[in-house]
Structure formats: C-alpha cells, structure tokens
Design an enzyme around this catalytic site. Sequence first.
Site, PDB file in Angstrom:
ATOM      1  N   GLY A 139      -8.063   9.167  -0.704  1.00  0.00           N
ATOM      2  CA  GLY A 139      -9.070   8.201  -0.263  1.00  0.00           C
ATOM      3  C   GLY A 139     -10.446   8.645  -0.726  1.00  0.00           C
ATOM      4  O   GLY A 139     -10.644   9.029  -1.883  1.00  0.00           O
ATOM      5  N   ASP A 179      -9.851  -1.736   1.743  1.00  0.00           N
ATOM      6  CA  ASP A 179     -10.851  -1.065   0.909  1.00  0.00           C
ATOM      7  C   ASP A 179     -12.075  -1.944   0.664  1.00  0.00           C
ATOM      8  O   ASP A 179     -13.077  -1.479   0.116  1.00  0.00           O
ATOM      9  CB  ASP A 179     -10.253  -0.632  -0.432  1.00  0.00           C
ATOM     10  CG  ASP A 179      -9.430   0.655  -0.310  1.00  0.00           C
ATOM     11  OD1 ASP A 179      -9.634   1.392   0.666  1.00  0.00           O
ATOM     12  OD2 ASP A 179      -8.593   0.907  -1.183  1.00  0.00           O
ATOM     13  N   SER A 209     -12.527   0.971  -5.138  1.00  0.00           N
ATOM     14  CA  SER A 209     -11.627   2.113  -4.965  1.00  0.00           C
ATOM     15  C   SER A 209     -12.391   3.417  -5.143  1.00  0.00           C
ATOM     16  O   SER A 209     -13.500   3.435  -5.683  1.00  0.00           O
ATOM     17  CB  SER A 209     -10.530   2.007  -6.024  1.00  0.00           C
ATOM     18  OG  SER A 209      -9.725   3.155  -6.028  1.00  0.00           O
ATOM     19  N   SER A 210     -11.771   4.516  -4.705  1.00  0.00           N
ATOM     20  CA  SER A 210     -12.324   5.848  -4.984  1.00  0.00           C
ATOM     21  C   SER A 210     -11.466   6.596  -5.988  1.00  0.00           C
ATOM     22  O   SER A 210     -11.702   7.772  -6.272  1.00  0.00           O
ATOM     23  CB  SER A 210     -12.377   6.679  -3.700  1.00  0.00           C
ATOM     24  OG  SER A 210     -13.177   6.053  -2.740  1.00  0.00           O
ATOM     25  N   THR A 269      -1.485   7.861  -1.323  1.00  0.00           N
ATOM     26  CA  THR A 269      -1.749   7.419  -2.709  1.00  0.00           C
ATOM     27  C   THR A 269      -1.118   8.475  -3.588  1.00  0.00           C
ATOM     28  O   THR A 269      -0.644   9.481  -3.075  1.00  0.00           O
ATOM     29  CB  THR A 269      -3.273   7.338  -2.980  1.00  0.00           C
ATOM     30  OG1 THR A 269      -3.794   6.208  -2.293  1.00  0.00           O
ATOM     31  CG2 THR A 269      -3.649   7.187  -4.454  1.00  0.00           C
TER      32      THR A 269
HETATM   33  O1  DON Z   1      -8.455   2.948  -3.700  1.00  0.00           O
HETATM   34  C1  DON Z   1      -8.761   3.774  -2.855  1.00  0.00           C
HETATM   35  O2  DON Z   1      -9.762   4.436  -2.911  1.00  0.00           O
HETATM   36  C2  DON Z   1      -7.815   4.014  -1.691  1.00  0.00           C
HETATM   37  N1  DON Z   1      -7.007   2.859  -1.480  1.00  0.00           N
HETATM   38  C3  DON Z   1      -7.010   5.224  -1.985  1.00  0.00           C
HETATM   39  C4  DON Z   1      -6.140   5.589  -0.819  1.00  0.00           C
HETATM   40  C5  DON Z   1      -5.751   6.993  -0.826  1.00  0.00           C
HETATM   41  O3  DON Z   1      -6.061   7.770  -1.700  1.00  0.00           O
HETATM   42  C6  DON Z   1      -4.967   7.443   0.322  1.00  0.00           C
HETATM   43  N2  DON Z   1      -4.675   8.853   0.202  1.00  0.00           N
HETATM   44  N3  DON Z   1      -4.711   9.797   0.734  1.00  0.00           N
END
Ligand code: DON
Length: 593
Positions: free
Chosen positions: A496, A446, A475-476, A404
């Site tokens: 994440g 998610d 989401s986070s 992300t």
């Molecule tokens: O929306 C979310 O929380 C996840 N899809 C974010 C994914 C993410 O941050 C991956 N990174 N390391």
Amino acid sequence: MSPRGEAPTTQRAPFIHPFFVMAWLALVGVAAVPRAFGEAAPVAEAPSGRLHGQPRSPAVAHKGAIASAYPLASEAGQEVLAKGGNAFDAAVAVSAALAVVEPTSSGLGGGGFYLLHRQADGFETMLDAREKAPAAASRNMYLDQAGNPIDRSSREGPLAAAIPGEPAAFEYLARKFGKLPLRASLAPAIRLAREGFPLYARVQGAIRYKRDELLRSPDAAKVFLTAEGAVPELGALIKQPDLAVTLEAIANQGAKGFYGGRVAQDMVNSVRAGGGIWTLADLASYRVIERKPLVGDYHGARIVSASPPSSGGVAVVDALNILSGYDLHAVDSATRKHLVIEAMRRAYRDRAVYLGDPDFVKMPLPQIITADYAAGQRTSIRTDKAMPSDMLPGIESEPMGTDTTHFSVLDADGNRVAGTISINLFFGSGYMPPKTGVLLNDTMDDFSIKSGTPNAFALVGNAANAIAPNKRSLSSMAPTFVETPKGLMIIGSPGGSYIISMVLLGTLNYMDGMSAADIVKYRRYHHQYLPDVVDYEKGSLTEAEISQLQAMGHQLKEGSRLWGNMEVITWDYATGKVQAASDPRGEGEGLVY
Ligand code: DON
C-alpha cells in the site's frame, strides 16, 4: 502491510523558523499556479531507454532471473522461459500463477502496472492495467445522506469493485511483446488452478482474517473454506476449477474470454444482483493504456518507474530529487535517516495534494519532478529538526494496510519486467461472482471517497483523486528499474502506501552497493506525511538513532508487524552476475537460471 497507530491529533508547536515555511510555501505556490495545471501530463521521454548519455546495458545477460512472492509462481515463469518464451511471456505466466497461488494479493479480478524494457531496441513502456471505475460510478457513491463515508462500502462486496485490468494486460503482453501464445504462458496457472496448491500460512492467516466476508460470497467460501465454513488446515489442497475454466477462456480467446461472453455475463449479473453497478459495456470497453514511464536521475543512476495513475514513480523520484542535494554519507546515521524521512514527508504530501488519473486531472508533474522544485523543498528542511506535517499545506488523515504482489523478471537477452499487481486488500472485495473463480478487487477504495478522509492505507487525497466514471484510482505501486553505468536493479513490493518508502530505501541501498539479498532483508522505516509519525520496523533504528530522531522532534512508532514483500533482481554488468532475491518476510523465491 503494517497496521498503524492512530494519527496524532494534538497540534504541536512549530519547531522551525518561519523563513523556511515561507520559502517552502512560495515554492508550492509556484507549482500550483493555474498555468502549471494547464500543462500536458508529464512523463519524461523514455522510449529509447537511454537518457543522460548512459551506455545501454550489455546486449546479453549471462543469466535470466525471476523473483516473485511464491515459489510456484517463479517456477511457472521459468517453465515458460524454458519453452522459448521471453521476459514478457514469463510476466504473463508469473502473474497468472500468482492469481492462483497467492489469491489474497492479485488476480484476474484486479489490475496493476507492468514496467517493460525491451533489450533489442531499448524500448521502455508502462502498461497501465489499473482497474477503472464503472461508468455508473459517481463522486459521492460511498457517502450517506449526511455526506459521511458509509462504513466498509468501498472495501467489501461487489460495489467496491472496479473494472479489472489484469486479463487485458495478459493479451497485450502476449500480442505486442511476447513470443508465445497465451495458451502456452497460461498453461502453468491453469494446471495449478485445476490441481490445487497446498495452503500455506500467509494465505491461511488471510482466510482467517477475512472469513466473514468470504462466507458472504458462496463461491469464494467454496474455494477457500471447508464445507463447514471453517479455515482449512495448512497443506490442504486449494483447487480452483472455475478459475481454471476462466483462465482457459482467456488462453483460447484472449481478453474477450474475460471481458465478453459467458464469463462477462456471469460477472455482471451477479455483481448487479449484489448491489454493484457494472455493465457489459464497462467490461467490453476496458483497455490497457500504454504510458511513458516516469524517468528520474539520482547521482547518475537512471530511475525508471511507474507514472500516473500510480503515484509510485513520482513520489520516489520526488524524494530522490530532494535527497540528491545532500551528501548522505557525510552525516551521521540518525541525520541520514532524518533527511530521508523529511524527503518522504514532502513526496507523500505532493502525492496527496496533486495526483490522480492523468486522463482526468492536470497535474503539475513537470514541476514536481524537477531539480529546482526539490531545491525549494530542501529550503524547508533543517538537518536538526523534524518539520511537523501540519506545517505543510495539505490534507488531513489516519492508518492501516494489507496485500498486493510484485515480481521482477530478467531474461537471458536482457529484456525485463517489473510488475506490481493487486486486488487491493486481502482477497479484494471478498466477492467471487458464481462460476467464474474470479475474486473481485476493492480498488475503488484507492479513490479519495471524500476529500481528506483516509483510505485503508491512511492515504488522503482530494479532487484530483475523486471518483468519476471510467477513472482509474491513484495507486502507490512502484515497479522500478534503477540503472547505473555499472549495473541494473529491478525492484518493487506490495505494501500500500509503504511501497513508495520501501522502493526509495531499496534504491538508496542499491546505490550504496548492497546485494539483492540485503536489499530485500533491510529493516524499513516509513513516513507518509499524514499521519505525522515515523513508523519503523523493529531493528531499523538503533536506540541512539531513536533518541536523536526524537530529539529532532520526530514522533516514532515501532510497527507491530513486518511489512513488505519485496522482489529484487540485480545484474552486475562487469561480472555478468545476476542475483534474484525474495523478501524473507514472505515465502517467495528468487530464481537465477
Ligand atoms: O494501488 C495501490 O496503491 C494499492 N491498491 C496497493 C495495495 C497494497 O499494496 C496492499 N498491500 N499490502
């Protein structure tokens, strides 16, 4: 970012006096009464961008700044500012450039959250550009006949992809907030896609890790692998001519260039041929939703962060509310970390139990983000003992994490953007519809694909985050502004489930006077309720703190990797000093101009 150890399965004897549990349960009970769920979705008022009687930030920043996960993306933003664009145009330029030069992490095939502050009138808003489930999605779509999750089905291939939101956000940002046409703000990304960028280690590592999946998608393989299907050398030019054409379609036609016409048809045809369920109507009906940001207060600082369908802001504010009842400077460092961990435990538990897409579920947010609720949560926290997560009523779990991206922008007028955008795991679903250059997300993962079954980030959920047609998965992501009478911080990170704890620690550190460079460098520790383990980066806890925390009953696990890629801008109102810092764990760049 850190793959984590297995969840503890053994039940441990409770350490805490039943009174504390009872008090806590009583409060949870209060929060969970049906009347609370019947209330309208939360959201503190924010449009004025001025709560609690705080003065507004100075009218003009001495300097503007951009921090993003890759230098070419920060430079794309700077180029657009130099053309006369504002922070919102720069947000388009940076996002689009990241889609090209950090294809592991975000892109046209994904979505995210853009937190905006317009300086002229203090208007604040959040653009919810989160991917939505296709209309044909159903609650049990990733379960087999016996009701068990089908391995990797929500993470790989076209069925894992939700309807993207990022291209719609580009048009929305440009039309409603920007000064430049999309043709201008997308120009750097189009150039980078056409001319190529030199492969760097992080993306190369991700290609190696996802090679098998990329090989299953011929267009993705053509872009990211050699003609022989091998991982390219460092420095090899990664050119994305099809992506350049898709970006040009958006530059010329706005969102329609993606959600309609040839690009949409190509995506739908190939997704369906590959077992997916997208329709042209799913694409045509995608809309960015403007939502009020979540607003909290921590020792006089105004915290503005992502509201649902991200849990980011709720969890950060929930944890800060709990911590605001302690004087963290009056206790020793191990106790301070213990209290922060206990606040994380409770905030992540609330995330798992209550949160989802506000257009689909009623959430007791007005309770969760109040001082009274936090006071109730504090009654179950002992300063000398960890509370096992299985003492909190909730849901069951296990671990893992990947990519992300986040960027922060402040322009010379004081407009600001915190954008966290994603395609979820490295290279998303790994699937690229032919002739589009667009890697599709795997954000369907998610959702809680089965109540209590952990997702890729070991997060658990329940009905509130179950799959439903057109719903947005929880989401986070936590793009956040922290504003005190003295200054401002713009912060966010990928990671994440770890995003929330990172932004929480970043906020505490900013409040302690840490510089932007030190905030991004800070060694992190994390607890997410389940698994009931404190995952810590090497160096984040001293030997003495480790012993003390273990003696309190915490189960500690040193992470095998560093995690996060935080991008922070700070602005000191008194001196006008602006700092932009990119996490040393990545290769990003903070520019102050
Ligand atoms: O929306 C979310 O929380 C996840 N899809 C974010 C994914 C993410 O941050 C991956 N990174 N390391």
